[in-house]
Enzyme design. Sequence first.
Site, PDB file in Angstrom:
ATOM      1  N   ARG A   1      -3.449  10.765   6.253  1.00 21.05           N
ATOM      2  CA  ARG A   1      -3.556   9.376   6.692  1.00 21.05           C
ATOM      3  C   ARG A   1      -2.994   8.428   5.644  1.00 21.05           C
ATOM      4  O   ARG A   1      -3.197   8.620   4.454  1.00 21.05           O
ATOM      5  CB  ARG A   1      -5.026   9.026   6.941  1.00 21.05           C
ATOM      6  CG  ARG A   1      -5.237   7.580   7.306  1.00 21.05           C
ATOM      7  CD  ARG A   1      -6.671   7.290   7.694  1.00 21.05           C
ATOM      8  NE  ARG A   1      -7.617   7.336   6.594  1.00 21.05           N
ATOM      9  CZ  ARG A   1      -7.736   6.377   5.661  1.00 21.05           C
ATOM     10  NH1 ARG A   1      -6.936   5.319   5.670  1.00 21.05           N
ATOM     11  NH2 ARG A   1      -8.639   6.495   4.713  1.00 21.05           N
TER      12      ARG A   1
ATOM     13  N   SER B   1      -6.826   3.452   8.590  1.00 18.86           N
ATOM     14  CA  SER B   1      -8.105   3.855   9.188  1.00 18.86           C
ATOM     15  C   SER B   1      -8.797   2.653   9.818  1.00 18.86           C
ATOM     16  O   SER B   1      -9.337   2.759  10.926  1.00 18.86           O
ATOM     17  CB  SER B   1      -9.013   4.527   8.165  1.00 18.86           C
ATOM     18  OG  SER B   1      -9.293   3.656   7.103  1.00 18.86           O
TER      19      SER B   1
ATOM     20  N   HIS C   1      -8.782  11.360  -1.711  1.00 19.70           N
ATOM     21  CA  HIS C   1      -8.236  10.097  -2.209  1.00 19.70           C
ATOM     22  C   HIS C   1      -7.888  10.284  -3.677  1.00 19.70           C
ATOM     23  O   HIS C   1      -8.679  10.837  -4.439  1.00 19.70           O
ATOM     24  CB  HIS C   1      -9.270   8.981  -2.036  1.00 19.70           C
ATOM     25  CG  HIS C   1      -8.685   7.606  -2.173  1.00 19.70           C
ATOM     26  ND1 HIS C   1      -8.261   7.107  -3.383  1.00 19.70           N
ATOM     27  CD2 HIS C   1      -8.438   6.640  -1.256  1.00 19.70           C
ATOM     28  CE1 HIS C   1      -7.785   5.880  -3.191  1.00 19.70           C
ATOM     29  NE2 HIS C   1      -7.877   5.576  -1.911  1.00 19.70           N
TER      30      HIS C   1
ATOM     31  N   ARG D   1      -0.976   9.413  -0.084  1.00 19.23           N
ATOM     32  CA  ARG D   1      -2.169   9.873  -0.812  1.00 19.23           C
ATOM     33  C   ARG D   1      -2.134  11.364  -1.131  1.00 19.23           C
ATOM     34  O   ARG D   1      -2.560  11.781  -2.211  1.00 19.23           O
ATOM     35  CB  ARG D   1      -3.418   9.559   0.000  1.00 19.23           C
ATOM     36  CG  ARG D   1      -3.729   8.091  -0.030  1.00 19.23           C
ATOM     37  CD  ARG D   1      -4.968   7.752   0.748  1.00 19.23           C
ATOM     38  NE  ARG D   1      -5.223   6.317   0.628  1.00 19.23           N
ATOM     39  CZ  ARG D   1      -6.147   5.669   1.310  1.00 19.23           C
ATOM     40  NH1 ARG D   1      -6.912   6.313   2.170  1.00 19.23           N
ATOM     41  NH2 ARG D   1      -6.313   4.379   1.138  1.00 19.23           N
TER      42      ARG D   1
ATOM     43  N   PHE E   1       0.856  -1.182   0.000  1.00 21.42           N
ATOM     44  CA  PHE E   1       0.000   0.000   0.000  1.00 21.42           C
ATOM     45  C   PHE E   1       0.891   1.230   0.000  1.00 21.42           C
ATOM     46  O   PHE E   1       2.106   1.137   0.222  1.00 21.42           O
ATOM     47  CB  PHE E   1      -0.889  -0.013   1.259  1.00 21.42           C
ATOM     48  CG  PHE E   1      -2.362  -0.107   0.976  1.00 21.42           C
ATOM     49  CD1 PHE E   1      -2.871  -1.069   0.135  1.00 21.42           C
ATOM     50  CD2 PHE E   1      -3.254   0.778   1.574  1.00 21.42           C
ATOM     51  CE1 PHE E   1      -4.232  -1.148  -0.119  1.00 21.42           C
ATOM     52  CE2 PHE E   1      -4.617   0.706   1.347  1.00 21.42           C
ATOM     53  CZ  PHE E   1      -5.111  -0.249   0.493  1.00 21.42           C
TER      54      PHE E   1
ATOM     55  N   ASP F   1     -21.963  13.703  12.486  1.00 23.94           N
ATOM     56  CA  ASP F   1     -22.922  13.879  13.593  1.00 23.94           C
ATOM     57  C   ASP F   1     -22.233  13.968  14.962  1.00 23.94           C
ATOM     58  O   ASP F   1     -22.563  14.833  15.772  1.00 23.94           O
ATOM     59  CB  ASP F   1     -23.942  12.734  13.613  1.00 23.94           C
ATOM     60  CG  ASP F   1     -24.739  12.643  12.318  1.00 23.94           C
ATOM     61  OD1 ASP F   1     -24.792  13.648  11.583  1.00 23.94           O
ATOM     62  OD2 ASP F   1     -25.291  11.569  12.042  1.00 23.94           O
TER      63      ASP F   1
ATOM     64  N   GLN G   1      -8.672  14.467   3.732  1.00 24.29           N
ATOM     65  CA  GLN G   1      -7.966  13.686   2.714  1.00 24.29           C
ATOM     66  C   GLN G   1      -8.753  13.591   1.409  1.00 24.29           C
ATOM     67  O   GLN G   1      -9.933  13.242   1.420  1.00 24.29           O
ATOM     68  CB  GLN G   1      -7.697  12.273   3.224  1.00 24.29           C
ATOM     69  CG  GLN G   1      -6.964  11.410   2.202  1.00 24.29           C
ATOM     70  CD  GLN G   1      -6.348  10.176   2.841  1.00 24.29           C
ATOM     71  OE1 GLN G   1      -7.036   9.204   3.114  1.00 24.29           O
ATOM     72  NE2 GLN G   1      -5.057  10.233   3.112  1.00 24.29           N
TER      73      GLN G   1
ATOM     74  N   GLU H   1      -6.738   1.903  -3.132  1.00 21.91           N
ATOM     75  CA  GLU H   1      -5.287   1.951  -3.314  1.00 21.91           C
ATOM     76  C   GLU H   1      -4.735   0.555  -3.604  1.00 21.91           C
ATOM     77  O   GLU H   1      -3.647   0.403  -4.157  1.00 21.91           O
ATOM     78  CB  GLU H   1      -4.687   2.489  -2.011  1.00 21.91           C
ATOM     79  CG  GLU H   1      -3.280   2.969  -2.093  1.00 21.91           C
ATOM     80  CD  GLU H   1      -2.942   3.829  -0.874  1.00 21.91           C
ATOM     81  OE1 GLU H   1      -3.608   4.863  -0.667  1.00 21.91           O
ATOM     82  OE2 GLU H   1      -2.028   3.461  -0.140  1.00 21.91           O
TER      83      GLU H   1
END
Lengths: 587, 233
Positions: free
Chosen positions: A398, A403, A242, A286, A119, A221, A240, A255
């Site tokens: 990130r 995540s 992507h 990213r 990755f 929320d 971010q 990715e």
Amino acid sequence: MEIARRRFDTLIIGAGGGGLRAALHLSSADAHVAVVSKVFPTRSHTVAAQGGVNAALANVRPDNWHWHMFDTVKGSDYLGDQDAIEYMCRAAPQAVYELEHFGVPFSRLDDGRIYQRQFGGQSMNFGGEQAARTCAAADRTGHAILQSLYQQNIRARTHFFDEYFAIDLIKDHEGYLLGAVVMNIANSELLLIEAKTTLLATGGAGQLFRTNTNALINTGDGMAMALRAGIPLQDMEFFQFHPTGIAGKGMLISEAVRGEGGYLVNADGERFMEHYAPNAKDLASRDVVSRAIATEVREGRGCGEHRDHVLLKVDHLGAETVHQRLPGICDMVRTFLGTDPAESPIPVAPTAHYTMGGIPTNRFGQVIVPLQHGPEEPVPGLYAAGECACVSVHGANRLGGNSLLDILVFGRAAANHIVDYLHENRYHKPCPTDGADPALARLARWEQQGDGETVDHLRTELAQIMEENCGVFRTEEVMQDGLDKVTALSGRMGDVRLTDHSKIFNTARIEALELENLMDVALATVASALQRKESRGAHSRIDYPERDDVQWLRHSLYHRDTRTVDYKPVRTRPITVDSFPPKERVY
Amino acid sequence: MKFSIYRYNPDTDTAPAMQAMELDDNQVTPGMMLLDALLLLKAQDESLSFRRSCGEGVCGSDGMNINGRNGLACITPLAALKTPVAVRPLPGLPVVRDLIVDLEQFYQQYRAVNPWLINKDPVPEVERRQTPEQRAQLDGLYECILCACCSTACPSFWWNPDKFLGPAALLQSWRFLADSRDQATDERLANLEGPFKLFRCHTIMNCVEVCPKGLNPTRAIGRIKELMVKRSM
């Protein structure tokens, strides 16, 4: 107005991976847990995570948590808190093994161990060769994890309130968090859930932007509930984009496609990432890849009729690899583009994807706020984990695969701390009689009848403004314009009226409440972005193109009541190892 | 483009009715999905109620009956639909409002098959091994998104919703029976004994026909039956 009440040890708001991981730990520890979710748990947005979860298992190539930590700190553009990052990377292998034991159908290597893929932003040996750290269940890892966590929670008999919408948190006059007022969407009945501890796990706010990879439910929320409870939001300027959303549509193209060997080309058929990241190329971080695509497009080398995207090629990998490793991507591309990625390239463009900022927490998941001018202090009884939180492991950017890891590690860490807290706080604190008043006022406002603006209209306008004024490349002028426009738009919220006042599954009212949440989070985002006069990670300013560690190696904190931003230092000291000092970031 | 949409709000309506709704031609763009159209129709009339979330066919929220066939609105291209497009709630379940059905029975059936991995060995420090071939047995099973398109297309489910577990739950049951890591085969099979829970499947195969993920619950049910026979011999 008298509201029905229920009492639990812990209230968890949100049933994605973070909420469910915490719930499982707490239910297994015999705590009395309520999970409130506005959608049935398996419909939470964790389901859409594709590529995988990072952990230094070393199943494919040599690896260790310390290299993972280095990559995460570098990926964060040094804005991540290094104690939290060390904690997460050390905990990662255990978090993944646990998932395997829960039943997650990970893809496998020939020797039967968990499959790991390459990755972006991953390296061996502190910036050396490409690592393979992302544990995958084909390209449906989030789906597989969410299903297994929900299944384990059924086994553990966690108490679910499915399709309940959280209106507001309840706080007493000493600042203790005592639960929340929630609404059963099916019949609009209210419920006051009293809890000794409350965990916010409500996910991100991708719906801020017109084109995004996010589910329609991702409306910030929990972040907005925290703001209304007087808690600032941290690092909201870091959103971010992507690199590879389907151009013009937004669906995420993992990715993993580049991890499996895919690469990007511009209109000239040139593999342009070689110019921007000579070593990592298409597997740079990213933020780097998104900027590269945006630059290619700005300089006229975009593809298509409007020259507004680039192409992601995988046809050279062979149909078998593509169909086996990336079945979900193939389905999606067939559905939305009518093509087979094994034969034709996928048109992609940077697309709003992930909220790096959020509710400030420490590495135990406790929500922490600054005291007047003194040090930070936890809000007693309140926790946050996952995308709604900012712990901060992602800093300014990130890494892919971090995540899912974040929600697992910090969902569990928060649950650990809650167990201790419950031992020391055995009884519910009395809930003040006026505790529910803010929530009731919030709802009563939407009972107003008559002509006015529509929710749909303002939501569309907001997403348009955010996209145009707070995108990949930013300037003072454009962001100031954005702040003015969002401020004006939020001023018009008072004119919005609902025409549907039904008590039965009123989705119009839910969307109105979600729009209120988005509006607060939008203000936090654009105000924080305007203030930060440097380029770092996902926040790229044309007028301040350099990172400035002297002035800006610090977290921002946006306060709703004053609409101002202040700052706190980055925690650069890890738990046991040496700090990684800021360096120039090249891939 | 013309639509005919099932409307029912028990608050105000005495009976359900199909309502004609329409989008301007300039609102309909190439590649648009039914969900996009429903969102535009909701912008016209915010009382139109349906569930939706991911918009890309992975969360399973927007299962509905589209021109007589169950499917997910978000991955059903408008271009393929005859007009007026008739949109109804999933059949066979109580309607809460408009296109929203009460899925509690469907979820109960899911829970009834104990849909979690059961392994009685001590928990190892690392992963349990599983060969790629063993793992491949789970393909076509673990992808289920619980959208309920299959179960609500099944006549056996319509007739015996309280006794027959339905294709979605049985697919889940086979997902665990087929998992080399699972050790509860006997209990799982015993749990499916009797004339209804499993054996009410008459291989009508509506479930296979409508599954938006291309899964095959009928085959999974067949495999459970085979395993049951094998075990009883």
